[in-house]
Motif scaffolding. Structure first.
Motif, PDB file in Angstrom:
ATOM      1  N   ARG A  85       0.852  -1.188   0.000  1.00 40.63           N
ATOM      2  CA  ARG A  85       0.000   0.000   0.000  1.00 40.63           C
ATOM      3  C   ARG A  85       0.887   1.237   0.000  1.00 40.63           C
ATOM      4  O   ARG A  85       1.731   1.415   0.886  1.00 40.63           O
ATOM      5  N   VAL A  86       0.705   2.073  -0.998  1.00 39.23           N
ATOM      6  CA  VAL A  86       1.498   3.298  -1.168  1.00 39.23           C
ATOM      7  C   VAL A  86       0.540   4.475  -1.091  1.00 39.23           C
ATOM      8  O   VAL A  86      -0.310   4.647  -1.965  1.00 39.23           O
ATOM      9  N   VAL A  87       0.666   5.267  -0.044  1.00 41.23           N
ATOM     10  CA  VAL A  87      -0.209   6.423   0.136  1.00 41.23           C
ATOM     11  C   VAL A  87       0.568   7.726   0.231  1.00 41.23           C
ATOM     12  O   VAL A  87      -0.049   8.788   0.360  1.00 41.23           O
ATOM     13  N   GLU A  88       1.879   7.680   0.126  1.00 42.37           N
ATOM     14  CA  GLU A  88       2.653   8.912   0.254  1.00 42.37           C
ATOM     15  C   GLU A  88       2.569   9.730  -1.040  1.00 42.37           C
ATOM     16  O   GLU A  88       2.436   9.177  -2.139  1.00 42.37           O
ATOM     17  N   PRO A  89       2.658  11.057  -0.939  1.00 40.41           N
ATOM     18  CA  PRO A  89       2.545  11.909  -2.138  1.00 40.41           C
ATOM     19  C   PRO A  89       3.656  11.700  -3.145  1.00 40.41           C
ATOM     20  O   PRO A  89       3.495  12.100  -4.309  1.00 40.41           O
ATOM     21  N   ALA A  90       4.776  11.094  -2.759  1.00 40.02           N
ATOM     22  CA  ALA A  90       5.888  10.913  -3.695  1.00 40.02           C
ATOM     23  C   ALA A  90       5.529  10.015  -4.866  1.00 40.02           C
ATOM     24  O   ALA A  90       6.231  10.012  -5.887  1.00 40.02           O
ATOM     25  N   ALA A  91       4.447   9.254  -4.758  1.00 39.98           N
ATOM     26  CA  ALA A  91       4.025   8.372  -5.849  1.00 39.98           C
ATOM     27  C   ALA A  91       3.118   9.070  -6.852  1.00 39.98           C
ATOM     28  O   ALA A  91       2.702   8.452  -7.845  1.00 39.98           O
ATOM     29  N   ASP A  92       2.792  10.350  -6.635  1.00 41.15           N
ATOM     30  CA  ASP A  92       1.868  11.055  -7.528  1.00 41.15           C
ATOM     31  C   ASP A  92       2.367  11.087  -8.962  1.00 41.15           C
ATOM     32  O   ASP A  92       1.605  10.873  -9.916  1.00 41.15           O
ATOM     33  N   LEU A  93       3.651  11.369  -9.135  1.00 41.76           N
ATOM     34  CA  LEU A  93       4.178  11.497 -10.498  1.00 41.76           C
ATOM     35  C   LEU A  93       4.116  10.168 -11.236  1.00 41.76           C
ATOM     36  O   LEU A  93       3.784  10.130 -12.431  1.00 41.76           O
ATOM     37  N   ALA A  94       4.416   9.075 -10.556  1.00 38.19           N
ATOM     38  CA  ALA A  94       4.332   7.757 -11.193  1.00 38.19           C
ATOM     39  C   ALA A  94       2.888   7.420 -11.555  1.00 38.19           C
ATOM     40  O   ALA A  94       2.624   6.839 -12.614  1.00 38.19           O
ATOM     41  N   ILE A  96       5.897   3.370 -21.402  1.00 43.07           N
ATOM     42  CA  ILE A  96       7.009   4.096 -20.800  1.00 43.07           C
ATOM     43  C   ILE A  96       8.228   3.187 -20.784  1.00 43.07           C
ATOM     44  O   ILE A  96       8.124   1.963 -20.637  1.00 43.07           O
ATOM     45  N   ALA A  97       9.394   3.779 -20.937  1.00 38.47           N
ATOM     46  CA  ALA A  97      10.634   3.007 -20.948  1.00 38.47           C
ATOM     47  C   ALA A  97      10.754   2.179 -19.675  1.00 38.47           C
ATOM     48  O   ALA A  97      10.523   2.687 -18.576  1.00 38.47           O
ATOM     49  N   PRO A  98      11.097   0.912 -19.780  1.00 42.43           N
ATOM     50  CA  PRO A  98      11.148   0.053 -18.591  1.00 42.43           C
ATOM     51  C   PRO A  98      12.260   0.396 -17.612  1.00 42.43           C
ATOM     52  O   PRO A  98      12.229  -0.054 -16.469  1.00 42.43           O
ATOM     53  N   HIS A  99      13.245   1.209 -18.032  1.00 42.12           N
ATOM     54  CA  HIS A  99      14.347   1.558 -17.146  1.00 42.12           C
ATOM     55  C   HIS A  99      14.128   2.902 -16.458  1.00 42.12           C
ATOM     56  O   HIS A  99      15.064   3.483 -15.909  1.00 42.12           O
ATOM     57  N   LEU A 100      12.889   3.428 -16.455  1.00 41.39           N
ATOM     58  CA  LEU A 100      12.593   4.758 -15.915  1.00 41.39           C
ATOM     59  C   LEU A 100      11.851   4.636 -14.592  1.00 41.39           C
ATOM     60  O   LEU A 100      10.951   3.799 -14.444  1.00 41.39           O
ATOM     61  N   VAL A 101      12.211   5.481 -13.623  1.00 42.16           N
ATOM     62  CA  VAL A 101      11.473   5.620 -12.367  1.00 42.16           C
ATOM     63  C   VAL A 101      11.070   7.084 -12.215  1.00 42.16           C
ATOM     64  O   VAL A 101      11.784   7.985 -12.661  1.00 42.16           O
ATOM     65  N   ALA A 102       9.921   7.308 -11.584  1.00 45.48           N
ATOM     66  CA  ALA A 102       9.400   8.669 -11.401  1.00 45.48           C
ATOM     67  C   ALA A 102       9.125   8.897  -9.920  1.00 45.48           C
ATOM     68  O   ALA A 102       8.465   8.077  -9.274  1.00 45.48           O
ATOM     69  N   ILE A 103       9.632  10.017  -9.397  1.00 44.73           N
ATOM     70  CA  ILE A 103       9.493  10.339  -7.980  1.00 44.73           C
ATOM     71  C   ILE A 103       9.081  11.798  -7.869  1.00 44.73           C
ATOM     72  O   ILE A 103       9.742  12.674  -8.443  1.00 44.73           O
ATOM     73  N   GLY A 104       7.996  12.088  -7.152  1.00 45.12           N
ATOM     74  CA  GLY A 104       7.603  13.476  -6.960  1.00 45.12           C
ATOM     75  C   GLY A 104       6.134  13.605  -6.604  1.00 45.12           C
ATOM     76  O   GLY A 104       5.309  12.747  -6.936  1.00 45.12           O
ATOM     77  N   GLU A 105       5.810  14.691  -5.925  1.00 50.22           N
ATOM     78  CA  GLU A 105       4.433  15.021  -5.567  1.00 50.22           C
ATOM     79  C   GLU A 105       3.870  16.001  -6.591  1.00 50.22           C
ATOM     80  O   GLU A 105       4.551  16.947  -6.991  1.00 50.22           O
ATOM     81  N   VAL A 106       2.635  15.779  -6.988  1.00 49.59           N
ATOM     82  CA  VAL A 106       1.990  16.625  -7.992  1.00 49.59           C
ATOM     83  C   VAL A 106       1.047  17.594  -7.282  1.00 49.59           C
ATOM     84  O   VAL A 106       0.197  17.181  -6.478  1.00 49.59           O
ATOM     85  N   GLY A 107       1.186  18.894  -7.593  1.00 48.69           N
ATOM     86  CA  GLY A 107       0.314  19.914  -7.035  1.00 48.69           C
ATOM     87  C   GLY A 107      -0.866  20.198  -7.948  1.00 48.69           C
ATOM     88  O   GLY A 107      -0.937  19.724  -9.091  1.00 48.69           O
ATOM     89  N   LEU A 108      -1.812  20.987  -7.453  1.00 48.21           N
ATOM     90  CA  LEU A 108      -3.022  21.274  -8.214  1.00 48.21           C
ATOM     91  C   LEU A 108      -2.756  22.122  -9.447  1.00 48.21           C
ATOM     92  O   LEU A 108      -3.544  22.109 -10.395  1.00 48.21           O
ATOM     93  N   VAL A 132      12.856  13.416 -11.283  1.00 46.38           N
ATOM     94  CA  VAL A 132      12.730  13.923  -9.918  1.00 46.38           C
ATOM     95  C   VAL A 132      12.302  15.383  -9.968  1.00 46.38           C
ATOM     96  O   VAL A 132      12.438  16.047 -11.004  1.00 46.38           O
ATOM     97  N   PRO A 133      11.776  15.931  -8.881  1.00 42.93           N
ATOM     98  CA  PRO A 133      11.385  17.350  -8.867  1.00 42.93           C
ATOM     99  C   PRO A 133      12.589  18.269  -9.000  1.00 42.93           C
ATOM    100  O   PRO A 133      13.732  17.894  -8.704  1.00 42.93           O
ATOM    101  N   THR A 134      12.323  19.477  -9.419  1.00 50.70           N
ATOM    102  CA  THR A 134      13.382  20.482  -9.516  1.00 50.70           C
ATOM    103  C   THR A 134      13.967  20.751  -8.125  1.00 50.70           C
ATOM    104  O   THR A 134      13.234  20.959  -7.160  1.00 50.70           O
ATOM    105  N   GLY A 135      15.268  20.746  -8.040  1.00 51.21           N
ATOM    106  CA  GLY A 135      15.944  20.956  -6.768  1.00 51.21           C
ATOM    107  C   GLY A 135      16.375  19.680  -6.089  1.00 51.21           C
ATOM    108  O   GLY A 135      17.049  19.732  -5.063  1.00 51.21           O
ATOM    109  N   CYS A 136      16.011  18.534  -6.635  1.00 57.66           N
ATOM    110  CA  CYS A 136      16.388  17.243  -6.041  1.00 57.66           C
ATOM    111  C   CYS A 136      17.456  16.522  -6.847  1.00 57.66           C
ATOM    112  O   CYS A 136      17.858  15.410  -6.477  1.00 57.66           O
ATOM    113  N   GLY A 137      17.887  17.103  -7.962  1.00 55.81           N
ATOM    114  CA  GLY A 137      18.916  16.473  -8.777  1.00 55.81           C
ATOM    115  C   GLY A 137      20.301  16.652  -8.194  1.00 55.81           C
ATOM    116  O   GLY A 137      20.507  17.422  -7.250  1.00 55.81           O
ATOM    117  N   PRO A 138      21.286  15.989  -8.767  1.00 53.14           N
ATOM    118  CA  PRO A 138      22.658  16.090  -8.238  1.00 53.14           C
ATOM    119  C   PRO A 138      23.221  17.496  -8.310  1.00 53.14           C
ATOM    120  O   PRO A 138      23.946  17.931  -7.420  1.00 53.14           O
TER     121      PRO A 138
END
Length: 483
Positions: A383-392, A406-418, A445-451
Motif C-alpha cells: 500500500r502506497v499512500v505517500e505523495p511521492a508516488a503522484d508522479l508515477a 514508458i521506458a522500462p528503465h525509468l522511475v518517477a518520484i515526486g508530488e503533484v500539485g493542483l 525527480v522534482p526540480t531541486g532534487c537532482g545532483p
C-alpha cells in the motif's frame, strides 16, 4: 419544646460516617478506561456504545495521606560508573525483526506486537522463540491463552521449530504464568495474548481495561526485576488501534504493528514506539506453507517483468519507514461511459488519484479522462499512500490513456500539485540508490532534487532528470521511450 443537638464542627456525624463507609457506584469505560461521573450509553471519550459499566468503590478516591521518604533499594550512582552491558540488544535470529527492534531484544524489555486475527503473529513469535532457544543459551517460554499446547505443537512441527529449550504452556491465569516463570527461568517470554490473561484480585472480565492494565503492569515489573525479554501479543480494534486502554502502550517499551493482506503473502512489521532504537523502521516477511521467513530484498515482489514495454505502467520508489521499496504502479483506462465513471484503486489513495486525474485533464495535452473509467493499483499487495508516488501515478495514467509505453528503465518520484507542478519529496538520494541497485538507468525527480542542485552525487549508471511540472515530465518520459 424539643431541642436538637448540633454536631460540632470538624466532627463526623453518624450519617456522614455511614456515607463514608458505604460503597458508592463509579463508572468506567471498558474500551478506553474513561471514568464519567454517571452512567451514559455512549462513552464521551472514545464514542463506543454500551461500554460504560459500573464499578464499586469502597473508599475515597483521594486519601490525603502524605507519602513519607524511605531508604531506596539501591542508591543513586554517577552515570559514568553504570555499565550499559545489561541493556545490550541480543539478536533474535530473525533478521527483519531485529531490524525493527534496533538490533534485537533487550533483557527486561517488554514488546507489544499487535495485529489483526490471522495475520501471522503467533507464527512469527513461535519462530522467534525457537531461534532464541537455539542461539541465545537460555530457554524460551511460549504461553498461549488462546490455543492448546497440542495446537501450538502442530504449528511448530510444520515450521520445524522443535527445540529442547523451547517450552510451551497453555494458561489464562496470571499466577500460573508466574509459576511457569519460576520453574523454567526463561530468557524470553512470549504471551499470546495479553487480553486472555486475568488475575482474580482485580475487578473486570478478561480483556477489559482493568484486567489488561493490571496484568501488563505485573508482567512489566517481573520482566524488569528478572531481566526477561517479554513479547506480548495484542488484539486490534476495527480501526486498527491496539485494543485495551491507551496506558497499555505507555507501559511497554516497544510497540509493533503486524500488517498484511490475507490475500497476499507479504507481511510488514512496523515500529510505532521503540525506547531502544528508531521508531520508523519496517521489516518485511513472506508467509508460506512452512511458516514465515524474512525478506531482506522485497523490491522484487512489487515489480512485474515484461518481455516488451506495456502501456499503463510506471515505477516509483516508496519509503516504508527508512526502507526504500521500488514499486510498480499500474493504470487501466476504460471505455467512455455516460454519467459518473468509476474510479477504483487498490493499494493507492483514492483521493490522491482523483486529484491527479483532475490535474492531467487540465494540464496534459490530448488526454481526456472526465468521462472514462480509471483503475489504478500497485503490484504485490503493498500500500502506497505517500505523495511521492503522484508522479508515477500520473505517468501510468497518461501512458494508459495515450496507449504509449514508458521506458522500462525509468522511475518517477515526486508530488503533484493542483497547478501541475512537481514538488520536492524527502529521501531522494536513498530512493535513487535503491532504484540504481535494481538496474534503473533514468530517474525523473522534482526540480531541486537532482545532483546539481542538491550537491548529492547521482548513482553510478543512472541519469537524473529534473522536471518542473507534469507536462515536462510527460515530455521527458516520451523522449526516453523513443530512445
Amino acid at each position: 419544646m424539643t431541642t436538637s443537638r448540633a454536631t460540632p464542627r470538624g466532627a463526623a456525624g453518624p450519617a456522614r460516617s455511614r456515607a463514608a463507609r458505604e460503597p458508592r457506584p463509579a463508572y468506567e469505560c471498558d474500551a478506553c478506561g474513561h471514568q464519567p461521573p454517571k452512567w451514559v450509553g455512549r462513552c464521551p471519550e472514545c464514542g463506543e456504545w454500551g461500554s460504560v459499566v459500573e464499578r464499586t468503590v469502597t473508599g475515597p478516591t483521594v486519601s490525603g495521606r502524605v507519602v513519607s521518604s524511605r531508604a531506596p533499594a539501591e542508591p543513586a550512582r554517577p552515570i559514568a560508573t553504570i555499565s550499559a552491558a545489561p541493556a545490550k540488544a541480543r539478536p533474535t535470529g530473525v533478521a527483519e525483526l531485529d531490524r525493527v527492534l534496533g538490533g534485537g531484544l533487550v533483557p527486561g524489555a517488554v514488546v507489544l506486537l499487535a495485529g489483526e486475527p490471522g495475520v501471522g503473529k503467533s507464527t512469527l513469535l513461535l519462530d522467534v522463540a525457537q531461534q532464541w532457544a537455539a542461539g541465545a543459551g537460555s530457554p524460551s517460554l511460549v504461553v498461549s491463552g488462546e490455543e492448546s499446547v497440542s495446537q501450538v505443537r502442530l504449528r511448530a512441527e510444520r515450521m520445524d521449530a522443535l527445540h529442547d529449550q523451547l517450552y510451551l504452556a497453555a494458561e489464562s491465569d496470571l499466577g500460573a504464568v508466574l509459576g511457569h516463570l519460576d520453574a523454567v527461568k526463561p530468557g524470553l517470554l512470549v504471551l499470546d495474548s495479553v487480553q486472555t490473561i486475568s488475575t482474580p484480585g482485580t475487578d473486570g472480565v478478561p480483556g477489559g481495561v482493568t484486567q489488561v492494565r493490571a496484568v501488563t503492569a505485573a508482567l512489566v515489573s517481573v520482566a524488569k526485576d528478572r531481566g526477561i525479554a517479554t513479547v506480548l501479543v495484542g488484539h486490534v480494534t476495527k480501526d486498527g488501534q491496539v485494543a485495551g486502554p491507551r496506558v497499555l502502550e505507555h507501559l511497554v517499551d516497544v510497540v509493533l504493528h503486524f500488517e498484511g493482506d490475507k490475500h497476499s503473502s507479504l507481511r510488514l512489521v512496523r515500529g510505532v514506539k521503540n525506547r531502544f532504537g528508531a521508531a520508523d523502521e519496517v521489516g518485511c516477511f513472506e508467509m508460506h506453507e512452512r511458516g514465515i521467513s524474512s525478506l531482506a530484498d522485497p523490491s522484487g515482489l512489487f515489480l512485474t517483468r515484461y518481455a516488451e514495454p506495456v502501456p499503463g505502467t510506471c515505477v516509483t520508489v516508496a519509503m516504508e519507514g527508512r526502507r526504500a521499496l521500488v514499486t510498480e504502479v499500474q493504470a487501466l483506462i476504460g471505455a467512455t461511459v455516460a454519467g459518473s465513471p468509476r474510479r477504483t484503486v487498490s493499494g493507492l489513495d483514492g483521493a490522491r488519484l482523483a486529484m491527479v486525474l483532475a490535474v492531467l485533464q487540465r494540464r496534459a495535452e490530448r488526454l481526456t479522462l472526465h468521462d472514462r473509467e480509471v483503475f489504478a493499483a500497485t503490484v504485490g499487495g503493498i500500500r502506497v499512500v505517500e505523495p511521492a508516488a503522484d508522479l508515477a501515478v500520473a505517468l501510468a495514467v497518461a501512458s494508459g490513456g495515450l496507449n504509449l509505453a514508458i521506458a522500462p528503465h525509468l522511475v518517477a518520484i515526486g508530488e503533484v500539485g493542483l497547478t501541475g507542478e512537481v514538488r520536492r519529496v524527502g529521501a531522494v538520494p536513498r530512493r535513487l540508490a535503491e532504484a540504481a541497485r535494481l538496474g534503473f538507468r533514468l530517474a525523473l525527480v522534482p526540480t531541486g532534487c537532482g545532483p546539481d542542485a542538491s550537491g548529492v552525487t547521482a548513482p553510478e549508471g543512472m541519469r537524473v532528470v529534473e522536471v518542473a511540472d507534469v507536462r515536462s515530465a510527460l515530455q521527458a518520459a516520451a523522449r526516453a521511450s523513443a530512445e
